[in-house]
Design a protein around this motif. Sequence first.
Motif, short mmCIF file in Angstrom:
data_model
loop_
_atom_site.label_atom_id
_atom_site.label_comp_id
_atom_site.label_asym_id
_atom_site.label_seq_id
_atom_site.Cartn_x
_atom_site.Cartn_y
_atom_site.Cartn_z
N ILE A 52 59.55 16.68 -15.82
CA ILE A 52 60.51 17.24 -14.80
C ILE A 52 61.47 16.17 -14.37
CG2 ILE A 52 60.10 18.05 -12.19
CD1 ILE A 52 57.21 18.48 -12.92
N THR A 53 62.68 16.61 -13.99
CA THR A 53 63.80 15.90 -13.79
C THR A 53 64.08 15.73 -12.44
OG1 THR A 53 64.68 16.43 -15.84
CG2 THR A 53 66.36 15.38 -14.07
N PRO A 54 63.89 14.79 -11.54
CA PRO A 54 64.32 15.16 -10.26
C PRO A 54 65.62 15.23 -9.90
CG PRO A 54 63.90 12.65 -10.75
CD PRO A 54 63.52 13.58 -12.09
N ALA A 55 66.07 16.01 -8.92
CA ALA A 55 67.25 16.30 -8.23
C ALA A 55 68.19 14.92 -7.93
CB ALA A 55 67.46 17.42 -7.29
N ASN B 91 70.23 17.15 -3.95
CA ASN B 91 69.49 17.10 -2.64
C ASN B 91 70.61 17.33 -1.51
OD1 ASN B 91 67.18 16.55 -3.61
ND2 ASN B 91 67.33 14.46 -3.61
N LEU B 92 71.59 16.90 -1.37
CA LEU B 92 72.59 17.06 -0.25
C LEU B 92 72.91 18.34 -0.18
CD1 LEU B 92 74.04 15.38 2.14
CD2 LEU B 92 75.74 15.11 0.48
N ILE C 244 72.88 23.41 2.74
CA ILE C 244 72.98 24.79 2.74
C ILE C 244 72.06 25.29 3.57
CG2 ILE C 244 72.57 26.97 1.48
CD1 ILE C 244 73.70 25.42 -0.86
N PHE C 245 70.72 25.02 3.50
CA PHE C 245 69.74 25.37 4.64
C PHE C 245 69.83 24.86 6.07
CE2 PHE C 245 67.76 26.84 0.42
CZ PHE C 245 67.43 28.01 0.85
N ALA D 146 61.59 19.04 1.77
CA ALA D 146 61.41 18.60 2.92
C ALA D 146 62.33 18.61 3.87
CB ALA D 146 60.60 17.18 2.98
N THR D 147 63.74 18.05 3.70
CA THR D 147 64.78 17.80 4.20
C THR D 147 65.30 19.04 4.77
OG1 THR D 147 65.43 15.67 3.46
CG2 THR D 147 67.13 16.61 4.64
#
Length: 338
Positions: A261-264, A269-270, A275-276, A321-322
């Motif tokens: 699994i490649t972390p973002a 992440n930003l 967006i949310f 989480a963010t």
Amino acid sequence: YIYDAQLKFWQRTPASDIVIVAVDKTSIDTLGNWPWPANFHTALLSQLAQDNPRSVAFYFPLPLSDAITQKPVTELFDALRSTSKLSLSITLDEHTDIMANEELSDYLTLYSIATTGHINVLQDRDGIVRSFFLAEGVPSRLWNNLNLQLSGQTYSNPDTANGVTGLQPLEPSIEQQIIGYDRRLIPFAGPPGHIQRVPYYKVLSGEIFPGEFNNKHVLIGITDTSIGQSYPVPNSGFTNPMSLVEINANILDSLLGSNTITPATHRWNLAFSGIFALLPFLIFPFFTPRGNVVVTFTLIAIALTISQASVFYFHFWLPPATALVALILSNLLWSSRR
């Protein structure tokens, strides 16, 4: 917590062509205190050679440093040279003598004895091991992850113009900063003990049926946690740590199955969180306060779904989480201002 919780859905039967030759408590009781003399490993390699394994890798340091300095012809070196597709491990940390590892790697390569690779794993701030680097080292010399080599893949140093890491000598230094390249998350196949294993002493005594290791990746390592390295992992926690060799067996299994699994990146992440964080303020004006509560929970569900879907379908981890905190705070902020 969210990442660890979703790992239970990754539990699977590990690849049948991976087997650990375990230096376990029973082997210690049978063969004597650790470390064992070099002739034990010589005899083990002779036994394994009869079964024609696909690869053989040691996940603990062999007693080679004195032999390399004095350069004698020993039975262990003969056994290492005669074993096809043999790999030896390098453990790198901030206090490692890089020059010694470089000398070992170059010596083994010069005499066509074995390839070397690092077996480091990464502990997060909470002490849990969840990831590893595809390559580690210093700018002038990188070591690929040992499991990457066993899977038949390679990794090139991104800092070099031609994509190949040079073997130029390093400047003398007591300590050198270790650099990791391309972090990957480990989709553990299961809890400790999930990977097929055979006790070291049984292989040494010839008790294993012929063909047991035929065309398999044989990982030789310490599973007795009282003498070997072990770490807490997401699906066992601190109560049942996993040995370093079994963590690496999970890494090899994921590399063979292309499941790492490649972390973002920070930009992903930003963008995801941003967006949310903005969406509620575009949607809230069209709903009543009670409706905005429903909108907030809907957006939370969408953020979690996107995060999980990116892992399962694209092997790409977007930490939610963010975004979740931003959604909750945006609802509170909108309600208070209204």
